[in-house]
Design a protein around this motif. Structure first.
Motif, PDB file in Angstrom:
ATOM      1  N   ALA A  47     -87.367 -52.851 -46.836  1.00  0.00           N
ATOM      2  CA  ALA A  47     -88.115 -54.112 -46.823  1.00  0.00           C
ATOM      3  C   ALA A  47     -88.935 -54.288 -48.094  1.00  0.00           C
ATOM      4  CB  ALA A  47     -89.022 -54.166 -45.602  1.00  0.00           C
ATOM      5  N   ASP A  48     -89.422 -53.179 -48.654  1.00  0.00           N
ATOM      6  CA  ASP A  48     -90.224 -53.244 -49.883  1.00  0.00           C
ATOM      7  C   ASP A  48     -89.373 -53.143 -51.145  1.00  0.00           C
ATOM      8  OD1 ASP A  48     -92.450 -53.368 -48.277  1.00  0.00           O
ATOM      9  OD2 ASP A  48     -92.860 -51.214 -48.350  1.00  0.00           O
ATOM     10  N   HIS A  49     -88.033 -53.113 -50.961  1.00  0.00           N
ATOM     11  CA  HIS A  49     -87.085 -53.024 -52.083  1.00  0.00           C
ATOM     12  C   HIS A  49     -87.322 -51.760 -52.910  1.00  0.00           C
ATOM     13  CE1 HIS A  49     -85.828 -57.095 -51.138  1.00  0.00           C
ATOM     14  NE2 HIS A  49     -87.098 -57.465 -51.153  1.00  0.00           N
ATOM     15  N   GLU A  50     -87.667 -50.664 -52.240  1.00  0.00           N
ATOM     16  CA  GLU A  50     -87.892 -49.387 -52.916  1.00  0.00           C
ATOM     17  C   GLU A  50     -86.685 -48.474 -52.650  1.00  0.00           C
ATOM     18  OE1 GLU A  50     -91.566 -47.876 -51.495  1.00  0.00           O
ATOM     19  OE2 GLU A  50     -92.790 -49.416 -52.486  1.00  0.00           O
ATOM     20  N   LEU A  51     -85.632 -48.703 -53.419  1.00  0.00           N
ATOM     21  CA  LEU A  51     -84.397 -47.945 -53.229  1.00  0.00           C
ATOM     22  C   LEU A  51     -84.586 -46.461 -53.512  1.00  0.00           C
ATOM     23  CD1 LEU A  51     -81.289 -49.916 -54.552  1.00  0.00           C
ATOM     24  CD2 LEU A  51     -81.788 -49.167 -52.231  1.00  0.00           C
ATOM     25  N   ASP A  52     -85.432 -46.136 -54.480  1.00  0.00           N
ATOM     26  CA  ASP A  52     -85.635 -44.726 -54.815  1.00  0.00           C
ATOM     27  C   ASP A  52     -86.271 -43.972 -53.651  1.00  0.00           C
ATOM     28  OD1 ASP A  52     -84.562 -45.020 -57.314  1.00  0.00           O
ATOM     29  OD2 ASP A  52     -86.485 -45.382 -58.302  1.00  0.00           O
ATOM     30  N   THR A  53     -87.220 -44.607 -52.968  1.00  0.00           N
ATOM     31  CA  THR A  53     -87.858 -43.974 -51.807  1.00  0.00           C
ATOM     32  C   THR A  53     -86.855 -43.782 -50.685  1.00  0.00           C
ATOM     33  OG1 THR A  53     -89.980 -44.989 -52.378  1.00  0.00           O
ATOM     34  CG2 THR A  53     -89.719 -44.178 -50.120  1.00  0.00           C
ATOM     35  N   ALA A  54     -86.047 -44.811 -50.418  1.00  0.00           N
ATOM     36  CA  ALA A  54     -85.030 -44.714 -49.367  1.00  0.00           C
ATOM     37  C   ALA A  54     -84.011 -43.643 -49.709  1.00  0.00           C
ATOM     38  CB  ALA A  54     -84.336 -46.066 -49.195  1.00  0.00           C
ATOM     39  N   ARG A  55     -83.633 -43.578 -50.977  1.00  0.00           N
ATOM     40  CA  ARG A  55     -82.665 -42.571 -51.420  1.00  0.00           C
ATOM     41  C   ARG A  55     -83.222 -41.164 -51.224  1.00  0.00           C
ATOM     42  NH1 ARG A  55     -82.396 -44.255 -56.161  1.00  0.00           N
ATOM     43  NH2 ARG A  55     -80.646 -45.697 -55.936  1.00  0.00           N
ATOM     44  N   PHE A  56     -84.492 -40.964 -51.555  1.00  0.00           N
ATOM     45  CA  PHE A  56     -85.121 -39.654 -51.401  1.00  0.00           C
ATOM     46  C   PHE A  56     -85.188 -39.254 -49.923  1.00  0.00           C
ATOM     47  CE2 PHE A  56     -88.918 -37.174 -50.467  1.00  0.00           C
ATOM     48  CZ  PHE A  56     -88.738 -36.066 -51.288  1.00  0.00           C
ATOM     49  N   ASP A  57     -85.612 -40.179 -49.063  1.00  0.00           N
ATOM     50  CA  ASP A  57     -85.734 -39.880 -47.631  1.00  0.00           C
ATOM     51  C   ASP A  57     -84.369 -39.546 -47.025  1.00  0.00           C
ATOM     52  OD1 ASP A  57     -88.465 -40.270 -47.634  1.00  0.00           O
ATOM     53  OD2 ASP A  57     -88.333 -42.386 -47.085  1.00  0.00           O
ATOM     54  N   LEU A  58     -83.350 -40.315 -47.407  1.00  0.00           N
ATOM     55  CA  LEU A  58     -82.005 -40.071 -46.894  1.00  0.00           C
ATOM     56  C   LEU A  58     -81.490 -38.714 -47.361  1.00  0.00           C
ATOM     57  CD1 LEU A  58     -79.325 -40.877 -45.554  1.00  0.00           C
ATOM     58  CD2 LEU A  58     -78.732 -42.078 -47.671  1.00  0.00           C
ATOM     59  N   SER A  59     -81.655 -38.420 -48.644  1.00  0.00           N
ATOM     60  CA  SER A  59     -81.195 -37.146 -49.190  1.00  0.00           C
ATOM     61  C   SER A  59     -81.885 -35.976 -48.493  1.00  0.00           C
ATOM     62  CB  SER A  59     -81.476 -37.099 -50.693  1.00  0.00           C
ATOM     63  OG  SER A  59     -81.214 -35.818 -51.221  1.00  0.00           O
TER      64      SER A  59
END
Length: 356
Positions: free
Chosen positions: A130-142
Protein backbone atom coordinates in the motif's frame (compact mmCIF):
# COMPACT_ATOMS: atom_id res chain seq x y z
CA UNK A 1 -26.76 -43.73 19.51
CA UNK A 2 -26.85 -44.22 15.72
CA UNK A 3 -24.27 -43.23 13.14
CA UNK A 4 -26.22 -40.13 12.10
CA UNK A 5 -26.46 -38.95 15.72
CA UNK A 6 -22.73 -39.45 16.21
CA UNK A 7 -21.95 -37.52 13.03
CA UNK A 8 -24.26 -34.71 14.15
CA UNK A 9 -22.60 -34.64 17.56
CA UNK A 10 -19.11 -34.53 16.06
CA UNK A 11 -19.98 -31.86 13.48
CA UNK A 12 -21.94 -29.81 16.00
CA UNK A 13 -19.15 -29.91 18.58
CA UNK A 14 -16.65 -28.90 15.89
CA UNK A 15 -18.80 -25.95 14.82
CA UNK A 16 -19.31 -24.84 18.42
CA UNK A 17 -15.55 -25.05 19.00
CA UNK A 18 -14.82 -22.81 16.01
CA UNK A 19 -17.52 -20.37 17.11
CA UNK A 20 -16.03 -20.28 20.62
CA UNK A 21 -12.56 -19.55 19.20
CA UNK A 22 -14.00 -16.56 17.33
CA UNK A 23 -16.17 -15.20 20.14
CA UNK A 24 -13.51 -15.48 22.84
CA UNK A 25 -11.36 -12.99 20.89
CA UNK A 26 -13.80 -10.22 21.81
CA UNK A 27 -12.50 -10.33 25.40
CA UNK A 28 -8.90 -9.28 24.69
CA UNK A 29 -10.14 -6.83 22.04
CA UNK A 30 -12.38 -5.10 24.57
CA UNK A 31 -9.55 -4.96 27.12
CA UNK A 32 -7.29 -3.07 24.73
CA UNK A 33 -10.05 -0.60 23.95
CA UNK A 34 -11.38 -1.93 20.65
CA UNK A 35 -15.17 -1.91 20.55
CA UNK A 36 -17.26 -3.94 18.15
CA UNK A 37 -19.57 -1.83 16.03
CA UNK A 38 -21.43 -3.51 13.17
CA UNK A 39 -21.50 -1.72 9.82
CA UNK A 40 -24.53 -2.40 7.68
CA UNK A 41 -24.28 -2.63 3.92
CA UNK A 42 -21.32 -3.37 1.69
CA UNK A 43 -20.18 0.15 0.76
CA UNK A 44 -16.76 1.19 2.00
CA UNK A 45 -15.46 -2.25 3.01
CA UNK A 46 -13.06 -2.66 0.08
CA UNK A 47 -15.25 -4.99 -1.94
CA UNK A 48 -14.12 -3.45 -5.24
CA UNK A 49 -10.48 -4.43 -4.67
CA UNK A 50 -11.22 -7.57 -2.69
CA UNK A 51 -13.82 -9.00 -5.07
CA UNK A 52 -11.51 -10.13 -7.89
CA UNK A 53 -9.07 -11.76 -5.44
CA UNK A 54 -11.95 -13.57 -3.76
CA UNK A 55 -13.25 -14.74 -7.14
CA UNK A 56 -9.87 -16.18 -8.14
CA UNK A 57 -9.60 -17.78 -4.70
CA UNK A 58 -12.92 -19.51 -5.32
CA UNK A 59 -11.44 -20.69 -8.59
CA UNK A 60 -8.57 -22.27 -6.65
CA UNK A 61 -11.09 -24.03 -4.41
CA UNK A 62 -12.90 -25.31 -7.50
CA UNK A 63 -9.69 -26.66 -9.05
CA UNK A 64 -8.76 -28.27 -5.74
CA UNK A 65 -12.15 -29.97 -5.45
CA UNK A 66 -12.04 -31.30 -9.00
CA UNK A 67 -8.53 -32.62 -8.41
CA UNK A 68 -9.64 -34.23 -5.15
CA UNK A 69 -12.47 -36.02 -6.96
CA UNK A 70 -10.04 -37.58 -9.44
CA UNK A 71 -7.51 -38.46 -6.73
CA UNK A 72 -10.12 -39.98 -4.46
CA UNK A 73 -11.64 -42.10 -7.22
CA UNK A 74 -8.22 -43.50 -8.11
CA UNK A 75 -7.08 -44.41 -4.59
CA UNK A 76 -10.55 -45.57 -3.50
CA UNK A 77 -10.49 -48.09 -6.33
CA UNK A 78 -7.01 -49.41 -5.51
CA UNK A 79 -8.05 -52.14 -3.01
CA UNK A 80 -10.83 -53.46 -5.26
CA UNK A 81 -8.60 -53.47 -8.36
CA UNK A 82 -5.83 -55.24 -6.43
CA UNK A 83 -8.32 -57.87 -5.32
CA UNK A 84 -9.63 -58.39 -8.84
CA UNK A 85 -6.23 -58.48 -10.57
CA UNK A 86 -3.95 -59.91 -7.90
CA UNK A 87 -6.32 -61.77 -5.59
CA UNK A 88 -5.24 -59.71 -2.57
CA UNK A 89 -7.44 -58.88 0.39
CA UNK A 90 -8.78 -55.34 0.17
CA UNK A 91 -7.68 -54.78 3.75
CA UNK A 92 -4.04 -55.40 2.80
CA UNK A 93 -3.92 -52.67 0.14
CA UNK A 94 -3.58 -48.93 0.77
CA UNK A 95 -6.65 -46.88 -0.07
CA UNK A 96 -8.18 -43.52 0.72
CA UNK A 97 -8.00 -43.96 4.50
CA UNK A 98 -4.27 -44.64 4.25
CA UNK A 99 -3.71 -41.50 2.22
CA UNK A 100 -5.79 -39.35 4.55
CA UNK A 101 -3.74 -40.49 7.54
CA UNK A 102 -0.49 -39.82 5.67
CA UNK A 103 -1.70 -36.40 4.60
CA UNK A 104 -2.75 -35.54 8.16
CA UNK A 105 0.77 -36.25 9.40
CA UNK A 106 2.37 -34.43 6.46
CA UNK A 107 0.27 -31.32 6.98
CA UNK A 108 1.14 -30.92 10.69
CA UNK A 109 4.40 -28.90 10.30
CA UNK A 110 2.86 -27.06 7.35
CA UNK A 111 -0.11 -25.99 9.47
CA UNK A 112 1.89 -25.12 12.57
CA UNK A 113 4.79 -23.26 10.94
CA UNK A 114 4.09 -22.25 7.33
CA UNK A 115 0.50 -21.12 7.97
CA UNK A 116 1.58 -19.17 11.06
CA UNK A 117 4.38 -17.38 9.18
CA UNK A 118 2.16 -16.68 6.16
CA UNK A 119 -0.54 -15.25 8.43
CA UNK A 120 1.97 -13.03 10.22
CA UNK A 121 3.68 -11.78 7.08
CA UNK A 122 0.51 -10.94 5.14
CA UNK A 123 -0.28 -7.62 6.92
CA UNK A 124 3.38 -6.55 6.74
CA UNK A 125 3.61 -7.08 2.99
CA UNK A 126 0.14 -5.58 2.51
CA UNK A 127 1.27 -2.43 4.32
CA UNK A 128 4.44 -2.27 2.26
CA UNK A 129 2.44 -2.76 -0.94
CA UNK A 130 0.00 0.00 0.00
CA UNK A 131 2.92 2.35 0.70
CA UNK A 132 4.64 1.33 -2.58
CA UNK A 133 7.69 0.11 -0.63
CA UNK A 134 8.79 -2.80 -2.80
CA UNK A 135 12.14 -3.12 -1.04
CA UNK A 136 10.44 -3.66 2.33
CA UNK A 137 8.05 -6.23 0.86
CA UNK A 138 10.94 -7.97 -0.87
CA UNK A 139 12.92 -8.14 2.39
CA UNK A 140 9.96 -9.50 4.40
CA UNK A 141 9.19 -12.12 1.75
CA UNK A 142 12.82 -13.22 1.48
CA UNK A 143 13.14 -13.51 5.25
CA UNK A 144 9.97 -15.62 5.50
CA UNK A 145 10.94 -17.93 2.62
CA UNK A 146 14.42 -18.55 3.98
CA UNK A 147 13.30 -19.19 7.56
CA UNK A 148 10.42 -21.47 6.63
CA UNK A 149 12.54 -23.35 4.08
CA UNK A 150 15.13 -24.07 6.77
CA UNK A 151 12.49 -25.59 9.07
CA UNK A 152 10.56 -27.49 6.42
CA UNK A 153 13.67 -29.21 5.11
CA UNK A 154 14.24 -30.57 8.61
CA UNK A 155 10.72 -32.03 8.73
CA UNK A 156 11.27 -33.53 5.29
CA UNK A 157 14.27 -35.39 6.71
CA UNK A 158 12.24 -36.54 9.72
CA UNK A 159 9.40 -37.94 7.60
CA UNK A 160 11.80 -39.76 5.26
CA UNK A 161 14.03 -41.20 8.00
CA UNK A 162 11.30 -42.42 10.40
CA UNK A 163 7.87 -42.52 8.73
CA UNK A 164 6.70 -45.70 10.45
CA UNK A 165 7.79 -44.73 14.00
CA UNK A 166 6.22 -41.28 13.60
CA UNK A 167 2.98 -42.87 12.42
CA UNK A 168 2.90 -45.34 15.32
CA UNK A 169 3.77 -42.63 17.85
CA UNK A 170 1.01 -40.27 16.67
CA UNK A 171 -1.55 -42.93 15.70
CA UNK A 172 -0.97 -45.66 18.31
CA UNK A 173 -4.18 -47.58 17.62
CA UNK A 174 -3.24 -48.64 14.09
CA UNK A 175 -1.50 -51.90 13.23
CA UNK A 176 2.06 -52.30 12.01
CA UNK A 177 0.80 -53.15 8.54
CA UNK A 178 -1.29 -49.97 8.42
CA UNK A 179 1.67 -47.92 9.64
CA UNK A 180 3.86 -49.32 6.85
CA UNK A 181 1.18 -48.53 4.28
CA UNK A 182 0.97 -44.94 5.56
CA UNK A 183 4.76 -44.58 5.47
CA UNK A 184 4.89 -44.83 1.65
CA UNK A 185 2.75 -41.81 0.71
CA UNK A 186 4.10 -39.89 3.72
CA UNK A 187 7.64 -40.12 2.36
CA UNK A 188 6.50 -39.14 -1.13
CA UNK A 189 4.58 -36.13 0.19
CA UNK A 190 7.41 -35.07 2.50
CA UNK A 191 9.69 -34.25 -0.43
CA UNK A 192 7.25 -31.51 -1.50
CA UNK A 193 6.97 -29.97 1.97
CA UNK A 194 9.46 -27.08 1.44
CA UNK A 195 7.85 -26.18 -1.90
CA UNK A 196 4.28 -26.39 -0.59
CA UNK A 197 5.21 -24.15 2.34
CA UNK A 198 6.99 -21.66 0.07
CA UNK A 199 3.94 -21.56 -2.21
CA UNK A 200 1.69 -20.64 0.71
CA UNK A 201 3.89 -17.65 1.58
CA UNK A 202 4.14 -16.61 -2.07
CA UNK A 203 0.37 -16.94 -2.45
CA UNK A 204 -0.18 -14.58 0.49
CA UNK A 205 2.31 -12.19 -1.09
CA UNK A 206 0.31 -12.08 -4.30
CA UNK A 207 -2.85 -11.50 -2.27
CA UNK A 208 -1.15 -8.62 -0.48
CA UNK A 209 -0.68 -7.05 -3.92
CA UNK A 210 -4.38 -7.76 -4.65
CA UNK A 211 -3.36 -10.30 -7.27
CA UNK A 212 -5.42 -13.49 -7.30
CA UNK A 213 -4.72 -14.46 -10.91
CA UNK A 214 -1.19 -15.79 -10.51
CA UNK A 215 -1.90 -18.12 -7.56
CA UNK A 216 -4.82 -19.50 -9.56
CA UNK A 217 -2.64 -20.06 -12.64
CA UNK A 218 -0.04 -21.87 -10.56
CA UNK A 219 -2.59 -24.15 -8.89
CA UNK A 220 -4.20 -24.85 -12.26
CA UNK A 221 -0.81 -25.87 -13.68
CA UNK A 222 0.25 -27.84 -10.58
CA UNK A 223 -3.07 -29.66 -10.23
CA UNK A 224 -3.22 -30.43 -13.93
CA UNK A 225 0.27 -31.89 -13.93
CA UNK A 226 -0.49 -33.91 -10.79
CA UNK A 227 -3.62 -35.47 -12.27
CA UNK A 228 -1.82 -36.27 -15.53
CA UNK A 229 1.03 -38.03 -13.69
CA UNK A 230 -1.44 -39.95 -11.53
CA UNK A 231 -3.75 -41.06 -14.33
CA UNK A 232 -0.89 -42.10 -16.63
CA UNK A 233 1.07 -43.69 -13.80
CA UNK A 234 -1.78 -45.92 -12.65
CA UNK A 235 -1.73 -47.63 -16.03
CA UNK A 236 1.84 -48.81 -15.50
CA UNK A 237 2.04 -49.23 -11.71
CA UNK A 238 0.44 -51.96 -9.61
CA UNK A 239 -2.67 -50.84 -7.65
CA UNK A 240 -0.75 -51.82 -4.53
CA UNK A 241 1.27 -48.63 -5.02
CA UNK A 242 -1.41 -46.21 -6.26
CA UNK A 243 -1.49 -44.31 -2.97
CA UNK A 244 2.30 -43.96 -3.09
CA UNK A 245 1.88 -42.78 -6.67
CA UNK A 246 -0.54 -40.08 -5.57
CA UNK A 247 2.00 -38.70 -3.10
CA UNK A 248 4.74 -38.88 -5.74
CA UNK A 249 2.54 -37.17 -8.36
CA UNK A 250 1.99 -34.21 -6.01
CA UNK A 251 5.73 -33.82 -5.49
CA UNK A 252 6.52 -34.18 -9.20
CA UNK A 253 3.90 -31.55 -10.06
CA UNK A 254 5.42 -29.12 -7.57
CA UNK A 255 8.91 -29.69 -8.96
CA UNK A 256 7.78 -28.97 -12.52
CA UNK A 257 5.42 -26.05 -11.77
CA UNK A 258 7.41 -24.22 -9.09
CA UNK A 259 9.84 -22.47 -11.49
CA UNK A 260 6.81 -20.89 -13.19
CA UNK A 261 5.64 -19.56 -9.83
CA UNK A 262 9.09 -18.08 -9.17
CA UNK A 263 9.08 -16.45 -12.61
CA UNK A 264 5.68 -14.84 -11.92
CA UNK A 265 6.89 -13.65 -8.52
CA UNK A 266 10.01 -12.06 -10.01
CA UNK A 267 7.86 -10.13 -12.46
CA UNK A 268 5.71 -8.86 -9.58
CA UNK A 269 8.87 -7.50 -7.92
CA UNK A 270 10.24 -5.91 -11.04
CA UNK A 271 12.77 -8.64 -11.80
CA UNK A 272 14.51 -8.42 -8.40
CA UNK A 273 13.58 -10.86 -5.64
CA UNK A 274 16.65 -11.22 -3.41
CA UNK A 275 17.22 -14.41 -5.37
CA UNK A 276 20.88 -14.85 -4.43
CA UNK A 277 20.23 -15.00 -0.67
CA UNK A 278 17.16 -17.21 -1.09
CA UNK A 279 19.02 -19.61 -3.39
CA UNK A 280 22.06 -19.78 -1.08
CA UNK A 281 19.82 -20.46 1.92
CA UNK A 282 17.98 -23.30 0.19
CA UNK A 283 21.26 -24.71 -1.16
CA UNK A 284 22.72 -24.85 2.35
CA UNK A 285 19.49 -26.43 3.62
CA UNK A 286 19.72 -29.03 0.85
CA UNK A 287 23.29 -29.92 1.84
CA UNK A 288 22.28 -30.20 5.50
CA UNK A 289 19.26 -32.27 4.47
CA UNK A 290 21.46 -34.72 2.56
CA UNK A 291 23.83 -35.09 5.51
CA UNK A 292 21.00 -35.60 8.00
CA UNK A 293 19.33 -38.13 5.68
CA UNK A 294 22.47 -40.23 5.38
CA UNK A 295 23.11 -40.16 9.11
CA UNK A 296 19.48 -40.75 10.03
CA UNK A 297 19.06 -43.69 7.68
CA UNK A 298 22.31 -45.19 8.95
CA UNK A 299 21.09 -44.90 12.55
CA UNK A 300 17.75 -46.59 11.89
CA UNK A 301 19.00 -50.14 12.46
CA UNK A 302 20.70 -49.33 15.81
CA UNK A 303 17.61 -47.36 16.89
CA UNK A 304 15.28 -50.26 16.10
CA UNK A 305 17.68 -52.68 17.83
CA UNK A 306 17.63 -50.50 20.94
CA UNK A 307 13.91 -51.18 21.46
CA UNK A 308 13.95 -54.76 20.21
CA UNK A 309 12.24 -53.87 16.94
CA UNK A 310 8.64 -52.89 16.25
CA UNK A 311 6.29 -55.81 15.70
CA UNK A 312 2.57 -56.44 15.47
CA UNK A 313 2.86 -59.19 18.09
CA UNK A 314 3.90 -56.64 20.71
CA UNK A 315 1.28 -55.14 23.02
CA UNK A 316 0.09 -51.77 21.73
CA UNK A 317 1.54 -49.87 24.71
CA UNK A 318 4.96 -51.46 24.23
CA UNK A 319 4.89 -50.84 20.48
CA UNK A 320 3.94 -47.20 21.07
CA UNK A 321 6.72 -46.72 23.62
CA UNK A 322 9.20 -48.36 21.26
CA UNK A 323 8.13 -46.11 18.37
CA UNK A 324 8.42 -43.07 20.60
CA UNK A 325 11.93 -44.10 21.69
CA UNK A 326 13.01 -44.62 18.07
CA UNK A 327 11.61 -41.16 17.22
CA UNK A 328 13.58 -39.57 20.07
CA UNK A 329 16.86 -41.27 19.08
CA UNK A 330 16.53 -40.53 15.37
CA UNK A 331 15.30 -36.97 15.98
CA UNK A 332 18.36 -36.29 18.11
CA UNK A 333 20.57 -37.74 15.37
CA UNK A 334 19.14 -35.75 12.49
CA UNK A 335 18.94 -32.57 14.58
CA UNK A 336 22.63 -32.74 15.48
CA UNK A 337 23.61 -33.42 11.87
CA UNK A 338 21.24 -30.88 10.31
CA UNK A 339 22.06 -28.04 12.69
CA UNK A 340 25.75 -28.95 12.70
CA UNK A 341 26.07 -28.77 8.91
CA UNK A 342 24.12 -25.50 8.79
CA UNK A 343 26.45 -24.09 11.44
CA UNK A 344 29.53 -25.21 9.51
CA UNK A 345 28.10 -23.55 6.40
CA UNK A 346 27.57 -20.34 8.41
CA UNK A 347 23.89 -20.15 7.67
CA UNK A 348 22.55 -16.77 8.75
CA UNK A 349 18.96 -18.00 9.04
CA UNK A 350 20.03 -20.56 11.66
CA UNK A 351 21.45 -17.80 13.85
CA UNK A 352 18.25 -15.75 13.48
CA UNK A 353 16.03 -18.71 14.36
CA UNK A 354 18.13 -19.59 17.40
CA UNK A 355 17.97 -16.00 18.61
CA UNK A 356 14.18 -16.04 18.32
Amino acid sequence: CGTESRLALTAGAWTLGVAFQALILFLPLSRIGIRYRPVWGIKGIGLRSMGPVAAWSLGIVGVDQLTSIVNTRVINSAPAVAKALLGLSEFRVAGNATYQNAYTLYILPYSLIAVSVATAIFPKISRASADHELDTARFDLSDALRSVGLLMCFFTVAFIVMPTPITLALLPSISMHEARLIAGPLVMLAISLPMASAYLIIQRTFYAFEDGVRPFLFILLQAGLQVIVLVIGQRFISPIHWVDLLGASITIAYLIAFPVLVWMLRRRFGGRMDGRRILMSYAKSAIATAAALVGGLWMRIPAYALVGGLDQAQPMSRRWLGALTVCVVLTATITILYVGVLWLLRTDELVVLMQK
